[in-house]
Enzyme design. Structure first.
Site, short mmCIF file in Angstrom:
data_model
loop_
_atom_site.label_atom_id
_atom_site.label_comp_id
_atom_site.label_asym_id
_atom_site.label_seq_id
_atom_site.Cartn_x
_atom_site.Cartn_y
_atom_site.Cartn_z
N SER A 193 0.83 -1.20 0.00
CA SER A 193 0.00 0.00 0.00
C SER A 193 0.87 1.26 0.00
O SER A 193 1.56 1.54 -0.98
CB SER A 193 -0.96 -0.03 1.19
OG SER A 193 -1.92 0.99 1.10
N ASP A 368 -10.37 -4.57 -4.79
CA ASP A 368 -9.68 -3.60 -3.93
C ASP A 368 -10.31 -2.22 -4.10
O ASP A 368 -10.24 -1.63 -5.18
CB ASP A 368 -8.20 -3.56 -4.31
CG ASP A 368 -7.35 -2.83 -3.29
OD1 ASP A 368 -7.86 -1.88 -2.67
OD2 ASP A 368 -6.18 -3.20 -3.12
N HIS A 399 -8.28 -4.80 -0.16
CA HIS A 399 -7.02 -4.10 0.10
C HIS A 399 -6.32 -4.62 1.36
O HIS A 399 -5.09 -4.66 1.41
CB HIS A 399 -7.28 -2.60 0.23
CG HIS A 399 -6.04 -1.77 0.22
ND1 HIS A 399 -5.25 -1.63 -0.91
CD2 HIS A 399 -5.42 -1.05 1.19
CE1 HIS A 399 -4.22 -0.85 -0.64
NE2 HIS A 399 -4.30 -0.48 0.63
#
Length: 426
Positions: A193, A368, A399
């Protein structure tokens, strides 16, 4: 519970900005939601205990039979970052020969790469067992990054950073430290991320570091946001200037604040509570952008809430700017004059991904809500050497499944290891 009543924010005597009615309504709803949640917590009677949720990182790693070292990195601008090292795998000895730096996401820290050990899904442990010298990074503002040579966390200047500064200062300082300690010319990079975001910042803003990275594995990297469906977050993206103005007025530069820790509140409500409340929390979190998904369960809740540090308001606002503008670029200081002072241009510069020559493997999920698949494909197309574009096979993959799912070993970790093993030039 809060230092002020959000229902009266618009009437606060120090506020010079006008709060739109829609935002005021959302603030009122948020206040009432948290208040009701808190009252429900007071009525709970049965506590569900989690042994792992009470352990510190060192204890958690030793529990699974792995060694651990603690190191401190000093950045150019004075932040002191505590990073951790797993020099070899379970039952091993000495130091593995291939250093790998693992960088966590927003509202995360190094523990995120360890939590899935309960499912035999820790990527850090898998790499250590396969010959990698694992280094777990921690960025400024996290529980392991709250020290500075001259500043305190009570100082506004301490929190004057976004993920741009993390990529410009924290990551290069950590890379230099790891390479100096290991006496190696290069290392592997794994970023989840925001850990992917700061890799893109590092390699475009400080391109000399590209020669120090053998290859990079980016898990759901937050970068381009051309196709991301804004949804609820989109409302805040349109209000990013207002959010910065409110933060200045109320002297709020970190979220969640240490004084009013929302993670602690949710941990109390969702974990130290009745089964009914815990199940309600799972349902709620499944609806909040897939924080908990079909691949996660109640047993992950304690760790999901335990390791949520504070972050700078500017980190969040910087992402909101990218989402609002659709442009992956430097922090927008709010006016052409201020941007010109900072960048010699009325508009913030772009991060030029086409200048990245490091071999990069991208991993993404179709479900996601934070990192859209088409944006990942565009990033793969724009870098010079995209060596893997891997879509997680579970259709509902979200995610947060990279750090909370019981399927991560098969769906993510083994594919990541397979690609990394193709690069052994260290």
């Amino acid at each position: 519970m809060f230092p002020f009543d959000v229902r009266r924010v618009a009437d606060f005597p120090l506020v010079s900005v006008q709060i739109p009615q829609r935002l005021r309504v959302w603030l009122i709803l948020l206040h009432e939601f948290l208040l009701v949640f808190h009252l429900l917590f007071l009525e709970t009677v049965r506590r569900v205990q989690s042994v792992e949720a009470s352990l510190h990182l060192e204890e958690l790693i030793h529990k699974y039979g792995y060694p651990l070292e603690s190191h401190e990195v000093t950045t150019e601008d004075g932040y002191l970052l505590n990073i951790f090292r797993i020099p070899h795998g379970k039952g091993g000895s000495g130091v593995n020969k291939k250093p790998v730096l693992m960088v966590h996401g927003l509202l995360g820290e190094s523990e995120n790469f360890i939590c899935l050990a309960m499912y035999n899904g820790s990527l850090a442990f898998l790499l250590a067992d396969n010959g990698y010298d694992v280094w777990l990074a921690n960025t400024r503002g996290t529980d392991h990054g709250k020290k500075h040579l001259t500043l305190s966390t009570r100082d506004k200047e301490f929190w004057n950073f976004s993920w741009h500064e993390i990529g410009k200062y924290d990551v290069p300082a950590t890379i230099d430290y790891v390479l100096e300690k290991t006496k190696k010319p290069k290392l592997y990079y794994v970023g989840y991320s925001q850990g992917g975001t700061v890799f893109l910042v590092l390699t475009t803003v400080r391109p000399e570091y590209q020669k120090k990275i053998l290859m990079a594995s980016l898990l759901a990297p937050a970068g381009y946001m051309h196709y991301m469906t804004p949804g609820f977050v989109g409302f805040f993206a349109k209000s990013h200037k207002l959010i910065m103005g409110m933060a200045d007025q109320f002297n709020l530069y970190e979220v969640p604040t240490e004084k009013n820790s929302i993670p602690k509140i949710f941990q109390s409500i969702c974990i130290n509570s009745t089964t009914i409340m815990s199940n309600f929390c799972v349902t709620l979190l499944k609806g909040l952008n897939g924080i908990i998904s079909e691949q996660s369960g109640l047993e992950m809740l304690p760790l999901a809430f335990r390791f949520i540090p504070t972050v700078s308001i500017k980190q969040i606002v910087h992402y909101l700017q990218v989402l609002d503008s659709g442009k992956f670029r430097y922090f927008d200081h709010g006016s052409p004059q201020k941007n010109t002072e900072m960048y010699s241009s009325p508009e913030p510069p772009y991060y030029q991904l086409e200048t990245i020559s490091v071999p990069v493997a991208f991993y993404f999920g179709a479900h996601d809500a934070q990192v859209e698949a088409r944006d990942v494909r565009d990033m793969c197309n724009d870098v010079q050497n995209c060596v893997e574009l891997y879509q997680i096979k579970i259709p509902s993959w979200s995610h947060y499944d990279y750090i909370y799912s019981n399927c991560t070993l098969k769906e993510v970790n083994l594919p990541v290891l397979r690609v990394m093993q193709k690069y052994n030039e260290i």
